[in-house]
Design an enzyme around this catalytic site. Structure first.
Site, mmCIF file in Angstrom:
data_model
loop_
_atom_site.group_PDB
_atom_site.id
_atom_site.type_symbol
_atom_site.label_atom_id
_atom_site.label_comp_id
_atom_site.label_asym_id
_atom_site.label_seq_id
_atom_site.Cartn_x
_atom_site.Cartn_y
_atom_site.Cartn_z
ATOM 1 N N GLU A 1 8.809 0.428 10.830
ATOM 2 C CA GLU A 1 7.908 -0.032 9.771
ATOM 3 C C GLU A 1 7.505 -1.479 9.991
ATOM 4 O O GLU A 1 8.352 -2.370 10.097
ATOM 5 C CB GLU A 1 8.559 0.119 8.392
ATOM 6 C CG GLU A 1 7.614 -0.286 7.259
ATOM 7 C CD GLU A 1 8.263 -0.225 5.885
ATOM 8 O OE1 GLU A 1 7.662 -0.758 4.925
ATOM 9 O OE2 GLU A 1 9.372 0.345 5.763
ATOM 10 N N GLN B 1 0.394 9.317 -6.737
ATOM 11 C CA GLN B 1 1.045 8.237 -7.481
ATOM 12 C C GLN B 1 2.291 8.767 -8.193
ATOM 13 O O GLN B 1 2.295 9.857 -8.753
ATOM 14 C CB GLN B 1 0.063 7.677 -8.523
ATOM 15 C CG GLN B 1 0.477 6.371 -9.154
ATOM 16 C CD GLN B 1 0.171 5.189 -8.251
ATOM 17 O OE1 GLN B 1 -0.775 5.240 -7.469
ATOM 18 N NE2 GLN B 1 0.963 4.139 -8.351
ATOM 19 N N LYS C 1 13.198 -1.599 10.549
ATOM 20 C CA LYS C 1 12.264 -2.586 10.012
ATOM 21 C C LYS C 1 12.507 -3.858 10.805
ATOM 22 O O LYS C 1 13.440 -4.626 10.507
ATOM 23 C CB LYS C 1 12.527 -2.812 8.519
ATOM 24 C CG LYS C 1 11.678 -3.909 7.883
ATOM 25 C CD LYS C 1 10.308 -3.402 7.474
ATOM 26 C CE LYS C 1 9.571 -4.465 6.653
ATOM 27 N NZ LYS C 1 8.297 -3.968 6.116
ATOM 28 N N VAL D 1 0.809 -1.212 0.000
ATOM 29 C CA VAL D 1 0.000 0.000 0.000
ATOM 30 C C VAL D 1 0.844 1.265 0.000
ATOM 31 O O VAL D 1 0.333 2.362 -0.220
ATOM 32 C CB VAL D 1 -0.970 -0.016 1.207
ATOM 33 C CG1 VAL D 1 -0.227 0.233 2.511
ATOM 34 C CG2 VAL D 1 -2.105 0.973 1.035
#
Length: 474
Positions: free
Chosen positions: A360, A445, A290, A271
């Site tokens: 994340e 985008q 992460k 996403v």
């Protein structure tokens, strides 16, 4: 309510509590609430020992006594607006506690605290939401603020007796749980819980005496007092109904994050979490972690990507606690390699705690992280406010609102939503209003994502100071 009116009412409340000589014997529910609040506090601290404690509205010291017994080495400051209440608290608890007169609506003590608490005091404050935010700002990293208050429906039996006789009860108008649930301090994790207690009395006269003995006889602003004859009619009606009252109580317990930073999660995979993370790192000059990385057989991994896109230094990007080849959930990818994810390695890094860290997640909230933990469980344990990344287009509303509900059910603070994709004003408005959340940014985008792209997009991200600031209320 004007400032002058509020000041006058606070003075009446102080005088009422000062005159409450029989408080200890009458304050049955106050004791019950103090014990419950103490249990909630100790559960939230999970073994952590607070070094500095502030108690607001300590009364005669029910909660103070428990705090002192549990953490005798802590610096404990107990405050109340009523000087004579403080005298009784000092007599109960003895040495080792600092007592001082302070209006809970204006907490002015210097320094920060590991624990701030107050039992059944918020119902007396003119602006409880603002006070809660002020108290949270006085917390040290990882500190806890815990409070109890009275809810709408309390003394409903007495109100019913007054209504049946054609009168309006003078008891205060307490807030509904829906209102109280919106009293949330900034980026702290936590939530409100409720409790219903029934208290019987020998008679209605005993109930009225109870209000006076506990200092709770200050009537609602503008309420008309009953004449002796009218009061007798109401007392008779109240006695006929069973001479009991129901208390509706709310307990709020919130914890400040142990370090600055956010947990970035998404409504699903792909996403835009990594792009968002890179923008946050660049905008805030943040560190990056992460914890669990999979899919390394197909790509270089999010840590390397964020380092390249955000321009952060290698030492600013912590290595994953687990890195796996297969493009599967971390748990499935680890199993495919015969590896096991050790939950002990998933502790939140606390080095340089004042510097924001972007953590994340992998996939969405319900992605398995270990055999026993989902990503949302890790987020809850870390206690960081959440940035939820969602698609801007068709299908986003259901996924986004469900994710927000899941976060709030766990008491996680939501820093905001980042919408990824073409601008969609209608979806943005719906998510803001139905999700009661702020949209941090809309990231359009991109045909290609480069360091220059991230530098440009990061200008759409609010500053870290703006993220930490108390949200504006209508």
């Amino acid at each position: 309510m004007s400032d002058r009116t509020a000041e006058t009412r606070q003075t009446r409340i102080q005088q009422s509590f000062d005159a409450a000589e029989g408080y200890d014997a009458a304050a049955v529910l106050q004791r019950v609430a103090a014990h419950r609040l103490f249990e909630i506090v100790t559960a939230r601290l999970a073994g952590r020992i607070p070094r500095r404690i502030l108690e607001i509205g300590c009364g005669t010291g029910f909660l103070t006594e428990m705090l002192r017994a549990a953490w005798p080495e802590a610096e404990l400051i107990a405050t109340d607006i009523a000087p004579r209440m403080l005298e009784r608290a000092r007599a109960r608890v003895g040495v080792g506690v600092q007592f001082c007169v302070m209006d809970a609506a204006q907490p002015v003590l210097p320094g920060t605290f590991d624990l701030i608490c107050g039992n059944l005091v918020f119902q007396w404050l003119p602006e409880p939401e603002a006070v809660l935010q002020t108290l949270a700002e006085k917390l040290s990293a990882g500190g806890v603020v815990a409070l109890s208050t009275v809810l709408e429906g309390t003394f409903e039996e007495w109100r019913a007796a007054c209504t049946a006789e054609g009168f309006e009860a003078a008891t205060p108008d307490y807030p509904s749980i829906r209102i109280v649930e919106n009293w949330r301090p900034g980026l702290c994790a936590g939530q409100w819980t409720t409790e219903r207690c029934v208290q019987p009395f020998e008679s209605g006269l005993a109930f009225v005496k109870h209000l006076k003995e506990t200092g709770a006889s200050v009537p609602r602003e503008g309420a008309k007092m009953l004449s002796p004859a009218d009061l007798r009619r109401v007392l008779t009606r109240f006695d006929q109904a069973g001479a009991m009252v129901t208390w509706h109580l709310a307990y709020g317990c919130f914890q400040k994050p142990a370090r600055a930073g956010v947990f970035v999660t998404g409504t699903d995979t792909g996403v835009g979490k990594t792009l968002t993370s890179a923008c946050l790192v660049h905008a805030w000059k943040a560190a990056y972690w992460k914890p669990l990385q999979s899919g390394l057989a197909d790509e270089e991994g999010d840590t390397a990507t964020v380092m390249k896109l955000s321009g952060c230094l290698p030492e600013d990007c912590l290595s994953p606690a687990g890195a796996y080849q297969a493009s599967l959930s971390p748990l499935a990818a680890a199993k495919a390699e015969g590896a096991e994810i050790d939950p002990a390695r998933l502790s939140l890094p606390l080095e340089d705690p004042a510097r924001p860290m972007v953590v994340e997640g992998a996939g969405g909230l319900m992605v398995p992280a270990t055999e026993t933990l989902m990503m949302i469980d890790l987020a809850e344990g870390w206690g960081l406010p959440v940035v939820l990344v969602a698609r801007s287009g068709l299908g986003t509303l259901n996924h986004t609102l469900l994710s927000l509900n899941a976060l709030r059910a766990r008491g996680l603070a939501v820093a905001g939503v980042v919408l990824s994709g073409p601008l969609n004003p209608e979806n943005r408005k719906t998510i803001e209003e139905k999700g009661q959340v702020r949209i941090l940014a809309e990231l359009p985008q991109q045909d290609a994502v480069t360091a220059d792209t991230v530098a440009a997009l990061s200008r759409l991200i609010p500053s870290w100071g703006a993220i930490c600031a108390a949200p504006k209320r209508d």
